[in-house]
Design a protein around this motif. Structure first.
Motif, PDB file in Angstrom:
ATOM      1  N   ASN A 124      -2.598  -7.968  -4.871  1.00 50.14           N
ATOM      2  CA  ASN A 124      -2.933  -6.667  -5.447  1.00 50.14           C
ATOM      3  C   ASN A 124      -2.252  -5.532  -4.695  1.00 50.14           C
ATOM      4  N   LYS A 160      -7.796  -5.912   0.169  1.00 46.02           N
ATOM      5  CA  LYS A 160      -6.338  -5.961   0.041  1.00 46.02           C
ATOM      6  C   LYS A 160      -5.844  -7.403   0.146  1.00 46.02           C
ATOM      7  N   VAL A 215      -2.429  -1.133  -3.642  1.00 47.04           N
ATOM      8  CA  VAL A 215      -3.298   0.031  -3.483  1.00 47.04           C
ATOM      9  C   VAL A 215      -2.445   1.295  -3.445  1.00 47.04           C
ATOM     10  N   ASN A 267      -9.470  -2.512   3.221  1.00 46.57           N
ATOM     11  CA  ASN A 267      -8.612  -3.461   3.932  1.00 46.57           C
ATOM     12  C   ASN A 267      -8.984  -4.910   3.651  1.00 46.57           C
ATOM     13  N   ILE A 308      -6.188   2.886   6.859  1.00 46.85           N
ATOM     14  CA  ILE A 308      -5.506   2.036   5.891  1.00 46.85           C
ATOM     15  C   ILE A 308      -4.024   2.349   6.032  1.00 46.85           C
ATOM     16  N   VAL A 337       0.865  -1.178   0.000  1.00 43.53           N
ATOM     17  CA  VAL A 337       0.000   0.000   0.000  1.00 43.53           C
ATOM     18  C   VAL A 337       0.904   1.232   0.000  1.00 43.53           C
TER      19      VAL A 337
END
Lengths: 250, 481
Positions: free
Chosen positions: A196, A192, A198, A189, A211, A29
């Motif tokens: 992947n 996630k 973000v 969340n 997050i 992230v």
């Protein structure tokens, strides 16, 4: 997963991005912060392939593939998702119909048949529960008459439906009250995974309490001027952006 | 890659008219020109009774004294009425034939048009009358309908078989002298559909007519007369296509609907005449008079999807004569390239507690001009009359125009009239939003246009709605600037 190299982009001959370098790996992230006008939203649009912006230099790669000649819809089929800062209204087209079209177009591009209605309904039920969305909401015209919070929640609902590889959330927190923020964040969340990634674009530290990012980047004047861990966000909250602006000016 | 305005325009130009084929069927065509002899010859050809010939001649004399109207917001080179042939019939058409005898070339043409004149229609429960050029070629399901006492046949046959009905009602809603094109039609109409639904009968299937102009240099003047007797119900569909040609073809139809006490008529049209090419050459001139009369507690709904024609001049109207009668008008008019449409409705409230609803959706692209023209007239005796009108326009690009001309004449203080109008434009941001979700530009336009037109599309019978949606997509592909 996403590799951006020396990216320059301009609109109407005005250069906005001036050499962005960023690598986002699966499972990560990233938060991109920065003052107004630093180029955050432009970066999001350029990754999604908006042709209003001209890429003058550099490249964007998704899973090793150069995206230069790839249309916005093909980027979407390959797993790029943008949660818009200002989602547009499409009168007369229900959220459900829109999602059905989007999913089936992606499937078509992959040579798959339309998703059977039964599976579609199941998916809608599952994802709307995840985001605590009232089913009645799904029959309303897309974004028409939605409150700011409803629009943002709808964006994340679409993300949940489309299950992208790289999701860029452009100021998804703006216009959300604290309860809506919590729902949206918990939705993100849950979506996630290690497969992947973000990218959060935000002004404020607030979203990052929900997050938690692995990396924080500060964008200023079309360049990433500082990168760090999640503690960088706290430092920004405390000191503002001015010290960074001065630092880069030197 | 996403489209630039230039690319979109180019693509739009290359989009061809899907129904532009010409079937080589031997036809029997009159010499060009119009005079009393031609009118008499048409009447003779159709083996009409004397009263009909006289009615035509009367119309012709009225027409001669009339001027072509110029008030509509359309510009075109006036047709030379002496250069048109007023009768063209496929030679092999014989009214006594069964379907098995129909010219295989004709059947092939229906196939191309997507019309099946056989068992398929039975499954879909649609009875079809097909008018090619000027002559009605086949009417299916005559027998099934006859069992209910429903008459559905070419008007040329009805003149012979049911003269009392035709004589009583023809011209009763649209008199010969009504307007220039109606007078012309009254003098020279060669065919069309006739329909009568007896008292208390609910027509069990959709009735449908397909019109097609095939022959070059001919005009098509069909006449439709539909009578719904007391407490009956009918849903009627009308579809139109024409091959693409360089010269303009003339189409001047008259449709008269009579809804007697407590009757209900739904009349749906999908009009897809050739609109002309991308430079505005050719295309059909569509000058149509459609009007309904509603007696006590009767209801008439006009639903139209207009995508074709170079020039459209058309105002399906309702005369709300009886108390508590209802008139509805739902319209989608699409114009692209150099098309011009001036269309709308007239709601004439004569009876007490009469109600009318108007929903008009205009979609303009290219260099086209799209006008809504509507009249809501409340008579002094029409206590408690109500009207609601909504006119929405959607623009694509910067070179097209949308115009709204609402006329309201209220002579009764108890009238309630509401009018709403909006204009919007398909934006690049809407397209990009769809693109980002994996929907390409073509599909995005279709989605946005369908959303815009939804209220009207929902009024069409199912199978027609699907066809109409496809037509909207074809007419507008690639037209966002």
């Amino acid at each position: 997963m996403l590799k951006i190299k020396d990216l320059h982009a301009s609109v109407d001959d005005k250069e906005i991005l001036r050499g962005i370098n960023l690598e986002v790996k699966a499972g990560e992230v990233h938060a991109i912060m920065g003052p107004n006008g630093s180029g955050k939203s432009t970066l999001a649009s350029v990754i999604a392939g908006n042709e209003r912006f001209e890429v003058t230099q550099g490249s964007i790669e998704l899973s090793g593939e150069d995206l230069e000649e790839v249309s916005p819809e093909e980027r979407a089929h390959k797993g790029v998702f943008l949660s818009f800062q200002y989602p547009v209204e499409i009168p007369g087209v229900s959220v459900t119909n829109f999602m059905k079209t989007a999913i089936n177009e992606s499937r078509k591009a992959k040579g798959l048949e339309d998703m059977p209605a039964k599976d579609m309904l199941k998916l809608i039920r599952e994802k709307s529960e995840l985001l605590e969305i009232d089913r009645k909401f799904l029959s309303r015209s897309l974004n028409e008459g939605f409150s700011g919070g409803e629009k943002k929640r709808n964006e994340i609902f679409q993300m949940a439906m489309l299950e992208p590889k790289v999701a860029i959330l452009d100021e998804t927190d703006s216009g959300l009250d604290i309860d809506a923020l919590r729902i949206v964040a918990s939705g993100v969340n849950k979506l996630k995974s290690k497969d992947n990634a973000v990218i959060l674009i935000t002004h404020y530290q607030r979203l990052l309490e929900y997050i938690v990012p692995d990396f924080v980047h500060v964008l200023h004047n079309g360049k990433i001027v500082k990168s760090g861990g999640k503690e960088l966000a706290l430092e920004l909250e405390e000191k503002g952006y001015d010290w960074l602006k001065q630092e880069t000016a030197v | 890659m996403a489209y630039t305005e230039e690319e979109l325009k180019k693509e739009l130009e290359t989009k061809e008219y899907e129904y532009g084929f010409y079937t080589d069927i031997e036809s029997d065509t009159f010499p060009v020109g119009l005079n009393e002899e031609i009118v008499i010859a048409i009447s003779k050809k159709k083996e009409e009774p004397e009263w009909m010939t006289q009615w035509r001649l009367e119309a012709f004399r009225i027409w001669e004294s009339m001027e072509e109207p110029t008030w509509a917001n359309v510009h075109y080179e006036k047709p030379d009425f002496q250069k048109i042939s007023y009768y063209s019939a496929p030679k092999s058409a014989d009214p006594n034939k069964t379907l098995d005898d129909v010219d295989p070339d004709l059947l092939e043409m229906y196939r191309k048009l997507g019309i099946s004149v056989d068992e398929q229609k039975k499954l879909q429960n649609v009875a079809v009358d097909i008018v090619v050029d000027s002559v009605s070629v086949a009417t299916t399901f005559k027998k099934t309908l006859a069992e209910k006492g429903i008459i559905f046949m070419p008007i040329s046959e009805a003149i012979k078989e049911h003269p009392e009905l035709v004589k009583k009602y023809i011209g009763s809603v649209v008199p010969q002298k009504d307007n220039f094109y109606a007078a012309l039609n009254s003098a020279v109409f060669t065919d069309g559909s006739f329909c009568y639904i007896p008292k208390g009968v609910r027509c069990p299937m959709e009735l449908s007519t397909y019109f097609r102009i095939n022959q070059a240099g001919t005009g098509q003047f069909e006449r439709t007369l539909l009578i719904a007797d007391e407490d009956s119900y009918v849903s009627y569909l009308e579809g139109c296509t024409a091959p693409s040609r360089d010269e303009n073809q003339l189409h001047a139809a008259v449709v008269e609907l009579i809804a007697l006490d407590g009757a209900e008529i739904k009349y749906s049209t999908v009009q897809n005449w050739f609109p002309g090419n991308s430079e505005g050459k050719g295309g059909v001139f569509n000058f149509v008079t459609k009007r309904a009369i509603c007696e006590k507690n009767a209801k008439v709904s006009w639903t139209q999807v207009e995508t074709g024609s170079a020039v459209t001049w058309k105002y399906p109207s309702c005369i709300l004569k009886g108390d508590n009668s209802i008139g509805e008008f739902y319209s989608i008019a699409v114009t692209n390239n150099y098309q011009q449409a001036d269309t709308g409705t007239k709601m004439i409230h004569l009876g007490k507690n009469t109600k009318s609803t108007i929903i008009s959706k205009g979609i303009s692209a290219g260099k086209s001009q799209n006008s809504y023209r509507g009249l809501v007239q409340i008579n002094s005796r029409a206590d408690g009359a109500r009207n609601f009108s909504q006119c929405d326009s959607l623009l694509m690009g910067n070179e097209c125009g949308a115009h709204t001309f609402p006329y309201i004449e209220a002579k009764n203080k108890t009238a309630m009239i509401e009018h709403e109008a909006t204009t919007s434009k398909i934006g690049e941001d809407q397209i990009f939003y769809c693109n980002q979700r994996g929907i390409d530009t073509e599909k995005a336009i279709a989605l946005i246009v369908n959303g815009f037109s939804k209220e009207v599309l929902n009024k069409l019978p199912m199978e027609f709605a699907v066809e109409a949606q496809k037509l909207l997509e074809i007419s507008l592909e690639g037209s966002v600037g």
